[in-house]
Enzyme design. Structure first.
Site, mmCIF file in Angstrom:
data_model
loop_
_atom_site.group_PDB
_atom_site.id
_atom_site.type_symbol
_atom_site.label_atom_id
_atom_site.label_comp_id
_atom_site.label_asym_id
_atom_site.label_seq_id
_atom_site.Cartn_x
_atom_site.Cartn_y
_atom_site.Cartn_z
ATOM 1 C CB CYS A 15 -0.857 -0.063 0.765
ATOM 2 S SG CYS A 15 -1.918 1.211 1.536
ATOM 3 C CB CYS A 68 -0.660 2.735 4.167
ATOM 4 S SG CYS A 68 -2.019 1.615 2.928
ATOM 5 C CG ASP A 69 3.769 0.910 4.339
ATOM 6 O OD1 ASP A 69 2.563 1.744 5.401
ATOM 7 O OD2 ASP A 69 2.667 -0.253 4.147
#
Ligand code: NAP
Length: 303
Positions: A130, A133-134
Site C-alpha cells: 500500500c 499507507c507506507d
C-alpha cells in the site's frame, strides 16, 4: 441476534447494499473484520466515479459509511468465520452468532503476493502492498513498484512525489492501467520503467536491501529501500465454500442478479465472478444484491 439482512463486508458494495436494505425498511447488520471502505481507502484521489472526482478514497468511503449509519444500519467490527445455511442462516463471527433469512457476501479481495521466499519475513521491513499507507517512510529513498495495472501506476505516481527514485517493473511491455494515468507517470522525471521483467529474489535479512530481476533472460540486481507490490488481488471466499459455489479462482459464482448457488445468499462487488471490478460496479452490485434480497424476503413473508 436476529436481522432481516446480514451483509458481510463494509466496502463500497456492502455499504451500498446496507443503504438499499435500510431504505426498504429492513433491519440490516453489516459485519466487517477490518476497517470500513475496503480497497478504495488506499486511493489518494478518485478520478473515475461520477460526480466524485478528486476526493480521496477514504473521504468517499466515510461518506457512504456515515450514510449507512444515518439510515440506521448497524455496523459491527467482527470477523466472520462461517455461515450455517438453512431457511434462517446463522453467521458465525469470532464473537457472536447472528441469524437472518438473507445474507449478502461482499468481502472484496485481498492483495496478491509475489509468492517469493522472504516476502512474509520482509513485510513491513521494506515490502509493502500500500503506497498511500507506507509511502511516507520512503521520503527521498529509492523504491520499486511491481505490476502494470491501475494500482501499480497509481502507486508509482504517488511515490514519485515522495521518493528520490521510483523503478516501475512490469512483466509485460505494456501497462493495462488507464492510459491517462500512464501518460502522467511517463512525465515524472524520477521514474524509470523496466519492462519484460520478473522479480526473482527479495534480498535482505533484517530489511529489504535489493531485488533480483530477470529481464530478457539476464539477471539484474537493483538496490532499493522499498518495494511496493501491486500485482492484483485475489478473493477471500474459502470460508464460504461450504455454502456457495466458487469458480476455480475462488470467486463466488453469480450473475448480474448477484444470486449465488444458495437461495437467500447473495453476493456483491469484487468477490463475485464479474468482468469489471471498479468502484462504480461495486456500488451497482450492492444495489442489485439488496433489491434481490428484499424481493426474496418479501416472498418469504408471503409464504
Ligand atoms: P490488476 O488490474 O489485476 O493488475 C495486476 C498487474 O499485476 C498486472 O499488470 C499483472 O500482469 C501483474 N501481475 C500479476 N501477477 C503478477 C506476478 N506474480 N508477478 C508480476 N506481475 C504480476 O490489479 P490492480 O492494478 O490491483 O487492479 C485491481 C482492480 O482494481 C482493477 O479492476 C483495477 O482497474 C481496479 N483499480 C482501479 C483504480 C482506479 O480506477 N483508479 C485504482 C486501483 C485499482 P499481467 O497483465 O501480465 O497479468
Amino acid at each position: 441476534m436476529k436481522y432481516d439482512i446480514v451483509v458481510i463486508g463494509a466496502g463500497i458494495a456492502g455499504l451500498t447494499a446496507a443503504i438499499y436494505g435500510k431504505r426498504a425498511g429492513k433491519n440490516v447488520l453489516v459485519l466487517e473484520s477490518r476497517t470500513y471502505g475496503g480497497q478504495i481507502v488506499n486511493t489518494p484521489s478518485i478520478e473515475n466515479y461520477p460526480a466524485a472526482m478528486g476526493i480521496s478514497g477514504f473521504e468517499f468511503a466515510t461518506k457512504i459509511y456515515e450514510q449507512a449509519i444515518t439510515l440506521g444500519a448497524e455496523i459491527k467490527f467482527e470477523n466472520v468465520m462461517s455461515i450455517t445455511d438453512g431457511k434462517i442462516k446463522t453467521v458465525h463471527t469470532n464473537q457472536n452468532d447472528y441469524q437472518s433469512p438473507v445474507v449478502i457476501i461482499a468481502t472484496g479481495s485481498k492483495n496478491r503476493q509475489l509468492g517469493l521466499p522472504n516476502e512474509e519475513k520482509l513485510l513491513g521491513k521494506g515490502i509493502s502492498y500500500c503506497a498511500t499507507c507506507d509511502g511516507a517512510f520512503f521520503k527521498n529513498k529509492v523504491v520499486a513498484v511491481i505490476g502494470g495495472g491501475n494500482t501499480a501506476v497509481e502507486d508509482a505516481l504517488y511515490l514519485a512525489g515522495v521518493a528520490q527514485k521510483v523503478y516501475v517493473i512490469h512483466r509485460r511491455n505494456q501497462f493495462s492501467a488507464e492510459s491517462v494515468m500512464v501518460e502522467q507517470l511517463q512525465k515524472q522525471p524520477n521514474v524509470e520503467f523496466i519492462f519484460d521483467a520478473q522479480v526473482t529474489e527479495l534480498i535482505g535479512e533484517q530489511k529489504l536491501s535489493a531485488i533480483n530481476i530477470n529481464t530478457n533472460n539476464q539477471a539484474r540486481i537493483i538496490n532499493i529501500d522499498g518495494l511496493f507490490v501491486a500485482v492484483g488481488r485475489v478473493p477471500e471466499n474459502e470460508k464460504f465454500a461450504n455454502v456457495v459455489t466458487l469458480d476455480q479462482h475462488g470467486y463466488i459464482i453469480a450473475g448480474e442478479n448477484c444470486e449465488t448457488s444458495a437461495p437467500g445468499i447473495f453476493t456483491a462487488g469484487d468477490c463475485r465472478t464479474k468482468e469489471i471490478r471498479q468502484l462504480v460496479t461495486a456500488a451497482g452490485d450492492g444495489a442489485v444484491a439488496a433489491n434481490h434480497a428484499i424481493q426474496y424476503l418479501n416472498q418469504l413473508n408471503q409464504d
